[in-house]
Every structure is written in C-alpha cells, then in structure tokens.
Design an enzyme around this catalytic site. Structure first.
Site, PDB file in Angstrom:
ATOM      1  N   ARG A  11       0.552  -1.247   0.014  1.00 51.49           N
ATOM      2  CA  ARG A  11      -0.012   0.213  -0.029  1.00 51.49           C
ATOM      3  C   ARG A  11       0.875   1.139  -0.225  1.00 51.49           C
ATOM      4  O   ARG A  11       1.843   1.286   0.673  1.00 51.49           O
ATOM      5  CB  ARG A  11      -1.057  -0.009   0.969  1.00 51.49           C
ATOM      6  CG  ARG A  11      -1.975  -1.084   1.330  1.00 51.49           C
ATOM      7  CD  ARG A  11      -3.246  -1.213   1.787  1.00 51.49           C
ATOM      8  NE  ARG A  11      -3.952  -2.424   2.051  1.00 51.49           N
ATOM      9  CZ  ARG A  11      -4.945  -2.592   0.850  1.00 51.49           C
ATOM     10  NH1 ARG A  11      -5.042  -1.594  -0.043  1.00 51.49           N
ATOM     11  NH2 ARG A  11      -5.376  -3.626   0.966  1.00 51.49           N
TER      12      ARG A  11
ATOM     13  N   ILE B 108       2.274   4.757   0.773  1.00 46.80           N
ATOM     14  CA  ILE B 108       2.450   5.257   2.310  1.00 46.80           C
ATOM     15  C   ILE B 108       1.444   6.769   2.322  1.00 46.80           C
ATOM     16  O   ILE B 108       1.095   6.991   3.313  1.00 46.80           O
ATOM     17  CB  ILE B 108       3.789   5.416   2.662  1.00 46.80           C
ATOM     18  CG1 ILE B 108       3.810   5.678   4.197  1.00 46.80           C
ATOM     19  CG2 ILE B 108       4.332   6.710   1.837  1.00 46.80           C
ATOM     20  CD1 ILE B 108       5.247   5.430   4.739  1.00 46.80           C
TER      21      ILE B 108
ATOM     22  N   ASN C 118       4.683   6.523 -13.454  1.00 53.95           N
ATOM     23  CA  ASN C 118       5.284   7.620 -13.818  1.00 53.95           C
ATOM     24  C   ASN C 118       6.763   7.387 -14.137  1.00 53.95           C
ATOM     25  O   ASN C 118       7.314   6.677 -13.603  1.00 53.95           O
ATOM     26  CB  ASN C 118       5.227   8.556 -12.675  1.00 53.95           C
ATOM     27  CG  ASN C 118       3.796   8.994 -12.231  1.00 53.95           C
ATOM     28  OD1 ASN C 118       3.003   9.317 -13.283  1.00 53.95           O
ATOM     29  ND2 ASN C 118       3.529   9.180 -11.002  1.00 53.95           N
TER      30      ASN C 118
ATOM     31  N   HIS D 230       7.449   1.209 -10.658  1.00 51.16           N
ATOM     32  CA  HIS D 230       6.234   0.853  -9.859  1.00 51.16           C
ATOM     33  C   HIS D 230       5.086   1.295 -10.788  1.00 51.16           C
ATOM     34  O   HIS D 230       5.134   2.219 -11.173  1.00 51.16           O
ATOM     35  CB  HIS D 230       6.177   1.529  -8.343  1.00 51.16           C
ATOM     36  CG  HIS D 230       6.442   3.203  -8.628  1.00 51.16           C
ATOM     37  ND1 HIS D 230       7.790   3.433  -8.673  1.00 51.16           N
ATOM     38  CD2 HIS D 230       5.741   3.954  -8.518  1.00 51.16           C
ATOM     39  CE1 HIS D 230       7.827   4.872  -8.519  1.00 51.16           C
ATOM     40  NE2 HIS D 230       6.516   5.033  -8.392  1.00 51.16           N
TER      41      HIS D 230
END
Ligand code: AMP
Ligand code: ZN
Length: 113
Positions: free
Chosen positions: A28, A30, A86, A99
C-alpha cells in the site's frame, strides 16, 4: 543500496505488503490519494521504464496481471480503477524503482484529471 523500495523488498523498511511472488511485490502506498492505492514493483531493481530491457516483456505483463487480480481482490474491478507508471522527473516519478500505481475510488478521478 539507497532505494527505498529495495529496502521494503529486503525487509529493512516497513510496508503494508499485500502480495508477493517470485517476480513482483505489491504494497500500500504510504500516502494514498484514493481509498485504494497500491504499488506493484518488480523484485529486481529497475529504475524506470527507461531501464527496461529486451526480455522484460513477461515481467511487465505480469505486473499488469497482478494489478488486475488485486483490483478484483480489493473489490474495485467493476467500478474501475487507474493504472499509472510515472517515468522520470517530467513524468512525476519520485522513487527510482519501477512501480505500477493501482488507484481506485472516486477521488482518483479528480486528483489525476
Ligand atoms: P511516483 O511519484 O510515481 O514515483 O510514486 C512514488 C510513490 O511511492 C508515491 O505515491 C509515494 O507516496 C510512495 N512511497 C514513497 N515511499 C514509500 C514507502 N516507504 N512506502 C510506501 N509507499 C511509498
Ligand atoms: Zn530499488
């Protein structure tokens, strides 16, 4: 190794890990920007899309398939979700370890345009 995501992979840094296999790990975010905000990362350090190499096709495809499965697990598959990668400074990348963002919830529409 100064990469924060590699530290999460090694257990040196804490994260809310929700999925792991031989190729990828998901945890998850942060600072979630919506009710569901998960990051799916390769277990191997790859700085960004720019550093992907021939032979990484299956890994990238697997990241998408894991995102699909986690969207179902989170109960957001039907209403929809946003997948985002990104890349580089102008792409808004702040962590230099590839990611895939899985973002779902009404806020995702407003915050990301
Ligand atoms: P990006 O801007 O695409 O590079 O996204 C990086 C994301 O990583 C941001 O949404 C951050 O909130 C998230 N992030 C940074 N550090 C951590 C951490 N230690 N654990 C979980 N998520 C993190
Ligand atoms: Zn890394």
């Amino acid at each position: 190794m100064s990469c924060v995501f590699c530290k999460i992979l090694s257990g040196e840094a804490l994260a809310s890990i929700i999925y792991r296999d031989e190729q990828v790990t998901a945890f998850r975010d942060i600072h979630p920007i919506a009710r569901t905000h998960i990051l799916i990362i390769p277990n191997r350090h790859i700085a960004s899309v720019n550093e992907l190499e021939p032979g990484d096709e299956a890994l990238v495809g697997h990241m998408l398939m894991v995102a699909k499965a986690l969207a179902a697990q989170e109960g957001v598959a039907e209403n929809g979700y946003r997948l985002m990668v990104n890349t580089g400074v102008h792409g808004g990348q702040t962590v230099a370890h590839l990611h895939l963002h899985l973002i779902a919830g009404k806020l995702a529409r407003f915050l990301l345009g």
